[in-house]
Design a protein around this motif. Structure first.
Motif, mmCIF file in Angstrom:
data_model
loop_
_atom_site.group_PDB
_atom_site.id
_atom_site.type_symbol
_atom_site.label_atom_id
_atom_site.label_comp_id
_atom_site.label_asym_id
_atom_site.label_seq_id
_atom_site.Cartn_x
_atom_site.Cartn_y
_atom_site.Cartn_z
ATOM 1 N N PHE A 87 108.412 6.117 89.770
ATOM 2 C CA PHE A 87 107.657 7.133 90.402
ATOM 3 C C PHE A 87 106.446 7.506 89.323
ATOM 4 C CE2 PHE A 87 110.962 7.164 93.406
ATOM 5 C CZ PHE A 87 110.054 7.390 94.767
ATOM 6 N N ASP A 88 106.869 7.455 88.030
ATOM 7 C CA ASP A 88 105.643 7.813 87.140
ATOM 8 C C ASP A 88 104.523 6.413 87.461
ATOM 9 O OD1 ASP A 88 107.108 9.829 86.093
ATOM 10 O OD2 ASP A 88 107.743 8.821 84.196
ATOM 11 N N ALA A 89 104.944 5.262 87.641
ATOM 12 C CA ALA A 89 103.816 4.543 87.707
ATOM 13 C C ALA A 89 103.197 4.561 89.082
ATOM 14 C CB ALA A 89 104.497 3.042 87.698
ATOM 15 N N VAL A 152 113.509 9.677 96.331
ATOM 16 C CA VAL A 152 112.691 9.610 97.276
ATOM 17 C C VAL A 152 112.462 11.312 97.755
ATOM 18 C CG1 VAL A 152 112.191 9.130 99.636
ATOM 19 C CG2 VAL A 152 112.814 7.295 98.072
ATOM 20 N N GLY A 153 113.517 11.785 97.832
ATOM 21 C CA GLY A 153 113.388 13.431 98.219
ATOM 22 C C GLY A 153 112.559 14.162 97.176
ATOM 23 N N VAL A 154 112.593 13.886 96.064
ATOM 24 C CA VAL A 154 112.090 14.497 94.873
ATOM 25 C C VAL A 154 110.519 14.157 95.152
ATOM 26 C CG1 VAL A 154 111.462 14.316 92.411
ATOM 27 C CG2 VAL A 154 113.508 14.424 92.987
ATOM 28 N N PHE A 155 110.143 12.662 95.392
ATOM 29 C CA PHE A 155 109.070 12.299 95.529
ATOM 30 C C PHE A 155 108.339 13.052 96.911
ATOM 31 C CE2 PHE A 155 105.966 9.777 98.116
ATOM 32 C CZ PHE A 155 104.802 9.928 97.243
ATOM 33 N N GLU A 156 108.884 13.160 98.102
ATOM 34 C CA GLU A 156 108.465 14.023 99.022
ATOM 35 C C GLU A 156 108.041 15.467 98.698
ATOM 36 O OE1 GLU A 156 110.128 12.241 103.275
ATOM 37 O OE2 GLU A 156 111.673 12.527 101.639
ATOM 38 N N VAL A 157 109.010 16.049 97.998
ATOM 39 C CA VAL A 157 108.847 17.592 97.635
ATOM 40 C C VAL A 157 107.788 17.649 96.574
ATOM 41 C CG1 VAL A 157 109.688 19.431 96.486
ATOM 42 C CG2 VAL A 157 111.051 18.044 98.039
ATOM 43 N N ALA A 158 107.618 16.567 95.566
ATOM 44 C CA ALA A 158 106.382 16.550 94.823
ATOM 45 C C ALA A 158 105.048 16.449 95.580
ATOM 46 C CB ALA A 158 106.799 15.634 93.730
ATOM 47 N N TRP A 162 101.806 18.626 95.606
ATOM 48 C CA TRP A 162 100.591 18.253 95.123
ATOM 49 C C TRP A 162 99.394 18.582 96.106
ATOM 50 C CZ3 TRP A 162 97.780 13.370 96.146
ATOM 51 C CH2 TRP A 162 96.753 13.053 95.282
ATOM 52 N N ILE A 163 99.555 18.288 97.257
ATOM 53 C CA ILE A 163 98.582 18.269 98.338
ATOM 54 C C ILE A 163 98.519 19.825 98.850
ATOM 55 C CG2 ILE A 163 98.658 16.032 98.985
ATOM 56 C CD1 ILE A 163 100.158 17.073 101.805
ATOM 57 N N GLU A 173 102.998 15.153 86.817
ATOM 58 C CA GLU A 173 103.534 16.437 86.033
ATOM 59 C C GLU A 173 104.624 17.238 87.072
ATOM 60 O OE1 GLU A 173 102.005 20.799 84.593
ATOM 61 O OE2 GLU A 173 100.581 19.238 85.198
ATOM 62 N N ILE A 174 104.138 17.310 88.366
ATOM 63 C CA ILE A 174 104.995 17.763 89.514
ATOM 64 C C ILE A 174 106.279 17.169 89.543
ATOM 65 C CG2 ILE A 174 105.356 18.435 91.809
ATOM 66 C CD1 ILE A 174 102.070 18.853 91.832
ATOM 67 N N GLN A 175 106.256 15.782 89.736
ATOM 68 C CA GLN A 175 107.458 15.143 89.761
ATOM 69 C C GLN A 175 108.464 15.145 88.512
ATOM 70 O OE1 GLN A 175 105.755 11.094 92.259
ATOM 71 N NE2 GLN A 175 106.139 10.893 90.138
ATOM 72 N N THR A 176 107.716 14.924 87.566
ATOM 73 C CA THR A 176 108.535 15.366 86.256
ATOM 74 C C THR A 176 109.500 16.507 86.244
ATOM 75 O OG1 THR A 176 106.976 13.750 84.888
ATOM 76 C CG2 THR A 176 108.460 15.361 83.714
ATOM 77 N N SER A 177 108.706 17.677 86.480
ATOM 78 C CA SER A 177 109.326 18.843 86.637
ATOM 79 C C SER A 177 110.316 18.876 87.817
ATOM 80 C CB SER A 177 108.239 20.054 87.080
ATOM 81 O OG SER A 177 108.926 21.058 87.288
ATOM 82 N N LEU A 178 110.113 18.108 88.751
ATOM 83 C CA LEU A 178 111.122 18.300 89.955
ATOM 84 C C LEU A 178 112.685 17.371 89.606
ATOM 85 C CD1 LEU A 178 109.120 18.510 92.960
ATOM 86 C CD2 LEU A 178 110.411 20.020 92.157
#
Length: 188
Positions: A87-89, A152-158, A162-163, A173-178
């Motif tokens: 997800f970082d990539a 995938v849940g983390v990505f969806e919330v992140a 973000w938007i 940054e948001i993904q890392t925090s979550l």
């Protein structure tokens, strides 16, 4: 209308977002999108199979990029670290200048039940691809599927954060925090 004008794909997407946001997905035709972009319907169909595809362009590229990055994570990474690497990539695919278009896309999808289901299907496909990449790294089931679905849940919330209007942090940054917060919650 000019033939083979450069940038037609981007203009079609921008026009689709504008027209659909103004009138709703079901009320807009391909012909209207093409006209707003200054191209013919034929040009539209050279780039997209139908008007839904304007909104989901790049889906397979995104899913593949995440799964490949998970598979390519350093061997020392456990399943969670490999998925975070993936997800970082993927966050690199969403630079800040892409945020306005992603916001428009998100609003369009949220307003239409069929498009929302298509988005959910995309997320399920992403989880399956990540689980397969983890399987390739030797992560057994059900751990591979659990980690993939949680990620995938983390990505969806992140992505939703973000938007959101007023958000200025980058997606990574948001993904890392979550991911960190989820890890802390699971650790008890």
């Amino acid at each position: 209308m000019a033939r083979w004008t450069p940038g037609a794909r981007d203009r079609l997407q921008a026009a689709a977002f504008d027209v659909i946001r103004a009138r709703g997905f079901d009320a807009v035709t391909v012909a209207e999108i093409a006209e707003a972009a200054g191209v013919t319907e034929r040009t539209f169909f050279r780039h997209f199979a139908d008007k839904r595809e304007v909104l989901f362009d790049g889906q397979s590229t995104f899913v593949t990029a995440v799964a490949e990055a998970v598979a390519a994570a350093p061997a020392r990474h456990d399943a969670v670290a490999a998925v975070r690497h993936g997800f970082d990539a993927a966050a690199e695919m969403f630079p800040d200048e892409r945020r306005p278009r992603s916001r428009a896309r998100g609003a369009i999808i949220a307003a239409d039940e069929g498009l929302s289901e298509r988005e959910a299907q995309k997320m399920r496909s992403l989880a399956v691809s990540i689980a397969a990449a983890l399987d390739g790294r030797g992560v057994p089931e059900p751990e591979a599927s659990l980690v993939a679905r949680a990620a995938v849940g983390v990505f969806e919330v992140a992505f939703a954060a973000w938007i959101a209007e007023g958000e200025t942090r980058g997606l990574r940054e948001i993904q890392t925090s979550l991911f960190d917060r989820l890890g802390a919650l699971l650790a008890g």
